[in-house]
Structure formats: C-alpha cells, structure tokens
Design a protein around this motif. Structure first.
Motif, PDB file in Angstrom:
ATOM      1  N   SER A  10       0.420   3.788  -2.472  1.00 48.19           N
ATOM      2  CA  SER A  10      -0.624   3.610  -1.451  1.00 48.19           C
ATOM      3  C   SER A  10      -1.311   2.249  -1.516  1.00 48.19           C
ATOM      4  O   SER A  10      -2.221   1.987  -0.728  1.00 48.19           O
ATOM      5  N   ASP A  11      -0.868   1.384  -2.424  1.00 45.63           N
ATOM      6  CA  ASP A  11      -1.567   0.118  -2.639  1.00 45.63           C
ATOM      7  C   ASP A  11      -0.824  -1.040  -1.984  1.00 45.63           C
ATOM      8  O   ASP A  11       0.281  -1.393  -2.393  1.00 45.63           O
ATOM      9  N   HIS A  63      -6.529   4.083  -6.247  1.00 45.11           N
ATOM     10  CA  HIS A  63      -5.730   5.312  -6.204  1.00 45.11           C
ATOM     11  C   HIS A  63      -4.538   5.234  -7.153  1.00 45.11           C
ATOM     12  O   HIS A  63      -3.587   5.990  -7.027  1.00 45.11           O
ATOM     13  N   ARG A  66      -3.488   8.577  -9.215  1.00 52.31           N
ATOM     14  CA  ARG A  66      -2.688   9.560  -8.465  1.00 52.31           C
ATOM     15  C   ARG A  66      -1.275   9.043  -8.216  1.00 52.31           C
ATOM     16  O   ARG A  66      -0.285   9.742  -8.424  1.00 52.31           O
ATOM     17  N   ASP A  67      -1.181   7.797  -7.771  1.00 53.13           N
ATOM     18  CA  ASP A  67       0.128   7.216  -7.463  1.00 53.13           C
ATOM     19  C   ASP A  67       0.986   7.049  -8.721  1.00 53.13           C
ATOM     20  O   ASP A  67       2.187   7.304  -8.687  1.00 53.13           O
TER      21      ASP A  67
END
Length: 137
Positions: A10-11, A63, A66-67
C-alpha cells in the motif's frame, strides 16, 4: 550480498527506497530494487527470479506492519523461500514506532529483523546484513 529491496503493497513512496538502495550499494551490496506498491505475490515471484541473499522491506506510509505481515507470510508459505532472511523497517504503524506486540507478531510470522526509521536502525540493518553475509571461497 544480493539484496532484494522492496516497498510494501500500500506504500507508494519512493524516496525511502532510493535512499536505502544508495545506502546499501555504497556498502558494496548488489541491490535489486522492486520499487513501491509491491504485492506479496510480486515479491515472491521476484525472489524466485532474482534469488537474493536477503529481502529488505521498507515502508513510510504507516501501514508497513500490516503489509509486511502479508508479505512475509507469503514468503514463508513457499518452501524454497521459507528460510530467506527478511528485514522490515520504516514507519510501520500510523502511531509511529511499532509496539512490542506488533514486533512479536512480525517475528512470529517470519521477519528476522524489525527496524524503525532512525539512524540506530540503519546501524541495526548493517549488523543484520553483516551477520548474514556469505563468505566466498
């Protein structure tokens, strides 16, 4: 060492990856940089293709915890990648540094090193890599 450097799913940030690639290359490592927004599937495919000595995951969007959990679980689910050393670091939580519970979960999932985003953590990354360096005969 050959290091596969990757952002997390997500980054979309890249400056952290550019900095780390330069930092690692200046220390003599061969860096394969995957870039930002790397899914667990893309990471496992790249590990099979490039056969790195170590994987370094970096995240700055908050995040990363989580990732990274999803990515390391995907790596550990593949028999040929299950023992591949993995370090994760950066801003892993939206509140800043990860707590002990998050660090423990990342380690239980298979992360060999869980680092944050300070100068001490770059030293810790260097120590982590030095401990895993292969002796070429």
């Amino acid at each position: 060492m050959k290091i596969l450097l990757s952002g997390t799913a997500s980054d979309s940030h890249t400056w952290n990856l550019v900095y780390l690639a330069l930092f690692l290359e200046e220390r003599g490592h061969d860096v394969v940089a995957l870039g930002p927004c790397v899914s667990p599937r893309l990471l496992t495919d790249a590990c099979r293709q490039h056969v790195p000595d170590v994987v370094v995951l970096s995240s700055v969007n908050g995040h990363g915890y989580r990732d990274a959990l999803a990515s390391v679980r995907a790596l550990r689910a593949e028999p040929e990648l299950a023992a591949l050393p993995v370090a994760v670091g950066g801003k892993l939580g939206i509140a800043g540094r990860s707590g002990e519970a998050e660090t423990a979960r990342l380690r239980e999932a298979g992360c060999d090193a869980v680092l944050a985003d300070g100068a001490d953590d770059l030293e810790a990354l260097c120590s982590f890599l030095a401990a895993r360096a292969r002796v070429v005969v």
